[in-house]
Design a protein around this motif. Structure first.
Motif, mmCIF file in Angstrom:
data_model
loop_
_atom_site.group_PDB
_atom_site.id
_atom_site.type_symbol
_atom_site.label_atom_id
_atom_site.label_comp_id
_atom_site.label_asym_id
_atom_site.label_seq_id
_atom_site.Cartn_x
_atom_site.Cartn_y
_atom_site.Cartn_z
ATOM 1 N N UNK A 282 2.484 37.907 85.452
ATOM 2 C CA UNK A 282 3.229 37.831 86.502
ATOM 3 C C UNK A 282 3.581 36.254 86.655
ATOM 4 N N UNK A 283 2.390 35.750 86.534
ATOM 5 C CA UNK A 283 2.230 34.187 87.287
ATOM 6 C C UNK A 283 3.061 33.434 86.033
ATOM 7 N N UNK A 284 2.718 33.319 84.589
ATOM 8 C CA UNK A 284 2.991 32.739 83.499
ATOM 9 C C UNK A 284 4.409 32.563 83.311
ATOM 10 N N UNK A 285 5.095 33.794 83.273
ATOM 11 C CA UNK A 285 6.698 33.756 82.977
ATOM 12 C C UNK A 285 7.261 32.965 84.312
ATOM 13 N N UNK A 286 6.736 33.253 85.455
ATOM 14 C CA UNK A 286 7.450 32.620 86.695
ATOM 15 C C UNK A 286 7.135 31.305 86.486
ATOM 16 N N UNK A 287 6.094 30.679 86.267
ATOM 17 C CA UNK A 287 5.785 29.176 86.165
ATOM 18 C C UNK A 287 6.890 28.657 85.021
ATOM 19 N N UNK A 288 6.774 29.403 83.845
ATOM 20 C CA UNK A 288 7.615 28.759 82.780
ATOM 21 C C UNK A 288 9.096 28.550 83.323
ATOM 22 N N UNK A 289 9.586 29.797 83.982
ATOM 23 C CA UNK A 289 10.943 29.468 84.568
ATOM 24 C C UNK A 289 11.011 28.123 85.538
ATOM 25 N N UNK A 290 9.984 28.183 86.323
ATOM 26 C CA UNK A 290 9.966 26.938 87.210
ATOM 27 C C UNK A 290 10.203 25.696 86.564
ATOM 28 N N UNK A 291 9.309 25.360 85.365
ATOM 29 C CA UNK A 291 9.320 24.078 84.769
ATOM 30 C C UNK A 291 10.733 23.887 84.009
ATOM 31 N N UNK A 292 11.516 25.142 83.654
ATOM 32 C CA UNK A 292 12.730 24.673 83.367
ATOM 33 C C UNK A 292 13.687 24.243 84.555
ATOM 34 N N UNK A 293 13.461 24.872 85.475
ATOM 35 C CA UNK A 293 14.274 24.487 86.554
ATOM 36 C C UNK A 293 14.148 23.373 87.348
ATOM 37 N N UNK A 294 12.756 22.750 87.265
ATOM 38 C CA UNK A 294 12.436 21.588 87.679
ATOM 39 C C UNK A 294 12.873 20.073 86.851
ATOM 40 N N UNK A 295 13.662 20.392 85.975
ATOM 41 C CA UNK A 295 14.109 19.373 84.987
ATOM 42 C C UNK A 295 15.586 18.851 85.449
ATOM 43 N N UNK A 296 16.183 19.835 86.266
ATOM 44 C CA UNK A 296 17.835 19.284 86.709
ATOM 45 C C UNK A 296 18.169 20.197 87.602
ATOM 46 N N UNK A 297 19.104 19.736 88.304
ATOM 47 C CA UNK A 297 19.866 20.680 89.219
ATOM 48 C C UNK A 297 19.226 20.868 90.521
ATOM 49 N N UNK A 298 19.662 22.241 91.274
ATOM 50 C CA UNK A 298 19.357 22.130 92.897
ATOM 51 C C UNK A 298 17.816 22.257 92.938
ATOM 52 N N UNK A 299 17.111 22.506 92.136
ATOM 53 C CA UNK A 299 15.413 22.530 92.416
ATOM 54 C C UNK A 299 14.893 21.226 92.379
ATOM 55 N N UNK A 300 15.504 20.452 91.294
ATOM 56 C CA UNK A 300 14.984 18.897 91.098
ATOM 57 C C UNK A 300 15.405 18.238 92.451
ATOM 58 N N UNK A 301 16.502 18.571 93.218
ATOM 59 C CA UNK A 301 17.042 17.821 94.301
ATOM 60 C C UNK A 301 15.830 18.121 95.470
ATOM 61 N N UNK A 302 15.495 19.432 95.325
ATOM 62 C CA UNK A 302 14.447 19.731 96.683
ATOM 63 C C UNK A 302 13.043 18.879 96.406
ATOM 64 N N UNK A 303 12.857 18.938 95.137
ATOM 65 C CA UNK A 303 11.581 18.417 94.526
ATOM 66 C C UNK A 303 11.582 16.922 94.728
ATOM 67 N N UNK A 304 12.884 16.238 94.678
ATOM 68 C CA UNK A 304 12.897 14.887 94.694
ATOM 69 C C UNK A 304 12.501 14.296 96.040
ATOM 70 N N UNK A 305 12.958 15.132 97.066
ATOM 71 C CA UNK A 305 12.508 14.708 98.640
ATOM 72 C C UNK A 305 10.935 14.328 98.631
ATOM 73 N N UNK A 306 10.896 13.534 99.502
ATOM 74 C CA UNK A 306 9.534 13.046 99.841
ATOM 75 C C UNK A 306 8.608 14.235 100.500
ATOM 76 N N UNK A 307 7.322 14.150 99.973
ATOM 77 C CA UNK A 307 6.556 15.204 100.385
ATOM 78 C C UNK A 307 6.332 15.617 101.914
#
Length: 263
Positions: A236-261
């Protein structure tokens, strides 16, 4: 390591054909347009990439097979598609961890590009990246605070209707975290921990996101922490993390990750 030595089996899940469209080299544009016309597909290229509809490539059939490949063979696909998930950055070659079934194939270990930071456990690796102590099963305080504070925006980004359905399906169970309390997880299976750290190494070492490798590793492990919190079992973990790595490259998730911690 030569790319031909990388062990990979394609399970035809269609995941590689979902998300941002594959880049198209200039030399292949005219042939792709002609093939698309023969298949009755208008405007196959948008902004230098294969066009997508609802997060799916226009050549991806409902059975998750590529119409280009089926009709004209592998050579008809863009070079990026033919090579995926193999990636070369400088003298380094590895497998893109964004392949949703890549964890099912045994691969060679990937060197830590950050000098040993990505070792031992998810918690300790996160602690080294943010320079804060971490206890087993609990992310360091700055990351735990971010996970709690940013969770609504993260879920909105990864589960948005515009997210490719194959990626959204792998992350849907993260919605259960809304009522999960403080971020933590029980002892993870060793294979889960090893996989998470390997994914972070590949994301940073293969420059799959155009930003500082340390930040790429941190963003990847933040996703790993969320996926572990939701379900730490490898399948369950590995496919979820794979999808996360795709989404962290561009779009809405990257916008969230770009914010200061601490924002």
């Amino acid at each position: 390591m030569d790319s031909d030595d990388l062990r990979h089996i394609c399970y035809r899940c269609g995941g590689s054909c979902q998300g941002p469209g594959a880049p198209v080299e200039d030399a292949g544009v005219s042939a792709l347009v002609a093939h698309a016309a023969a298949l009755g597909i208008p405007d196959p290229i948008a902004d230098g990439r294969l066009r997508t509809i609802g997060g799916r490539c226009v050549f991806l059939q409902q059975d998750n097979l590529c119409a280009l490949h089926l009709t004209w063979g592998e050579a008809a696909k863009p070079a990026y598609c033919r090579a995926f998930p193999r990636v070369t950055h400088g003298a380094t070659t590895g497998l893109d961890p964004g392949c949703l079934t890549g964890f099912l194939t045994e691969n060679e270990p990937f060197t830590d590009p950050l000098g040993g930071v990505l070792r031992d456990s998810i918690e300790l690796a996160l602690g080294r990246l943010v320079q804060a102590p971490a206890a087993p099963g609990t992310p360091p305080l700055p990351v735990a605070a971010w996970m709690t504070r940013a969770l609504p925006d993260v879920l909105d980004a990864v589960l948005h209707a515009s997210t490719a359905p194959g990626l959204r399906a792998r992350l849907r169970h993260l919605a259960l975290l809304r009522a999960a309390g403080a971020p933590r997880w029980p002892a993870l299976p060793p294979a889960t921990t090893a996989h998470a750290l390997d994914v972070a190494r590949r994301m940073a070492g293969l420059a799959l996101v155009r930003r500082d490798p340390e930040r790429v590793a941190l963003d990847t492990l933040r996703g790993a922490a969320l996926c572990a919190w939701a379900d730490g079992s490898l399948h369950r973990f590995a496919p979820a993390l794979a999808a996360w790595t795709r989404l962290q490259r561009a779009g809405p998730l990257l916008d969230v990750l770009d914010r200061p911690l601490d924002a």
